[in-house]
Design an enzyme around this catalytic site. Structure first.
Site, mmCIF file in Angstrom:
data_model
loop_
_atom_site.group_PDB
_atom_site.id
_atom_site.type_symbol
_atom_site.label_atom_id
_atom_site.label_comp_id
_atom_site.label_asym_id
_atom_site.label_seq_id
_atom_site.Cartn_x
_atom_site.Cartn_y
_atom_site.Cartn_z
ATOM 1 N N SER A 28 2.699 15.393 16.388
ATOM 2 C CA SER A 28 2.852 16.090 15.106
ATOM 3 C C SER A 28 4.314 16.456 14.943
ATOM 4 O O SER A 28 5.004 16.755 15.928
ATOM 5 C CB SER A 28 1.993 17.357 15.071
ATOM 6 O OG SER A 28 2.438 18.240 14.062
ATOM 7 N N HIS A 92 -1.090 14.470 37.186
ATOM 8 C CA HIS A 92 -1.891 15.324 36.298
ATOM 9 C C HIS A 92 -2.693 16.363 37.074
ATOM 10 O O HIS A 92 -2.971 17.443 36.558
ATOM 11 C CB HIS A 92 -2.784 14.495 35.360
ATOM 12 C CG HIS A 92 -3.901 13.755 36.011
ATOM 13 N ND1 HIS A 92 -3.782 12.457 36.450
ATOM 14 C CD2 HIS A 92 -5.181 14.128 36.279
ATOM 15 C CE1 HIS A 92 -4.931 12.057 36.947
ATOM 16 N NE2 HIS A 92 -5.803 13.050 36.866
ATOM 17 N N ASN A 110 -5.184 13.466 16.334
ATOM 18 C CA ASN A 110 -5.557 12.467 17.325
ATOM 19 C C ASN A 110 -5.862 13.103 18.676
ATOM 20 O O ASN A 110 -6.891 12.809 19.300
ATOM 21 C CB ASN A 110 -4.425 11.444 17.461
ATOM 22 C CG ASN A 110 -4.784 10.302 18.385
ATOM 23 O OD1 ASN A 110 -5.854 9.720 18.274
ATOM 24 N ND2 ASN A 110 -3.888 9.974 19.302
ATOM 25 N N THR A 111 -4.986 13.996 19.131
ATOM 26 C CA THR A 111 -5.218 14.631 20.430
ATOM 27 C C THR A 111 -6.408 15.577 20.368
ATOM 28 O O THR A 111 -7.178 15.675 21.330
ATOM 29 C CB THR A 111 -3.954 15.363 20.901
ATOM 30 O OG1 THR A 111 -2.913 14.402 21.101
ATOM 31 C CG2 THR A 111 -4.198 16.109 22.201
ATOM 32 N N ASN A 144 -1.859 17.027 8.571
ATOM 33 C CA ASN A 144 -1.933 17.025 7.124
ATOM 34 C C ASN A 144 -3.194 17.770 6.658
ATOM 35 O O ASN A 144 -4.217 17.767 7.344
ATOM 36 C CB ASN A 144 -1.956 15.581 6.617
ATOM 37 C CG ASN A 144 -2.187 15.488 5.133
ATOM 38 O OD1 ASN A 144 -3.320 15.337 4.692
ATOM 39 N ND2 ASN A 144 -1.119 15.568 4.360
ATOM 40 N N CYS A 178 5.120 16.340 5.107
ATOM 41 C CA CYS A 178 4.835 15.186 4.255
ATOM 42 C C CYS A 178 5.024 15.490 2.782
ATOM 43 O O CYS A 178 4.952 14.587 1.938
ATOM 44 C CB CYS A 178 3.414 14.702 4.507
ATOM 45 S SG CYS A 178 2.151 15.929 4.088
#
Length: 213
Positions: A28, A92, A110-111, A144, A178
């Site tokens: 982002s 990790h 997405n994440t 968004n 945006c």
């Protein structure tokens, strides 16, 4: 993988009496705030920071702006050494052992989807999947407005909060990168820092001007 980062081990990297903050950045535009979050955290006494950055998040900030503050920025390229042998540290796992608190700031659509569905296809999501449920984890969505209003987003947030047990904070309404105006922006970066300060009762270093930030 750079030699100085190839053998990160939590037991030797943790510092007695410190609060260990793991900041995770995702794809982002709000990731642009990552260097500021790190800089502000380091103005407090006995705070150590490590950053895990997804590849898309590095579109929005330079890892060197964080590294020059003495903080590591870990990426997928650091995860597996080509010469890995059974018994070698797994990044990790070592990072999740190191962390006292995890901040996913920002958390892209997405994440968020990946977390809710249990995906572990990169360093960030593998770390989260391996994270102990006792580790406080804060997720700061940023996307968004129409992505936020998509029906699946509410479902993902419900799973992340009610099933996994993470704390989801925001997003807020403002003008977005945006050009749209609406709900979807990450909360103010100083508020993200304040959540850690408040939870761990951190005190600011005497050498820092409290009015500077």
């Amino acid at each position: 993988m750079s030699p100085e980062k190839s053998h990160f081990v939590a037991s030797s990297a943790r510092r007695e009496g410190y609060t260990h903050v793991l900041l995770m950045t995702t794809g982002s535009v709000a990731s642009i705030k990552a260097p500021l979050i790190v800089q502000e955290l380091l103005t407090y006494n006995h705070v150590a920071v490590e950053v895990v950055a997804t590849k898309p998040s590095l579109t929005f900030f330079s890892a060197d702006d964080i590294r020059k503050q003495g903080v590591n920025v870990w990426t997928d390229d650091d995860e597996w050494d080509p010469n890995y042998k059974i018994g070698d540290p797994i990044l990790h796992i070592e990072l999740r052992r190191w962390a006292d608190v995890v901040l996913v700031a920002p958390c892209s659509a997405n994440t968020l989807s990946k977390i809710a569905n249990g995906s572990c296809d990169n360093l960030a999501t593998s770390l989260l999947r391996a994270l102990a449920p006792t580790t406080p984890t804060y997720v700061y969505p940023a996307m968004n407005t129409l992505m936020y209003e998509h029906p699946l987003t509410a479902q993902h947030i419900r799973v992340v909060t009610d099933v996994i047990g993470y704390n989801v904070v925001g997003p807020v309404s403002k003008g977005l990168a945006c050009g749209d105006v609406g709900v979807g922006a990450m909360v103010e970066w100083r508020d993200i820092v304040h959540s850690v300060v408040e939870k761990f009762s951190l005190t600011r270093s005497a050498s820092v001007d409290p009015t500077a930030s």
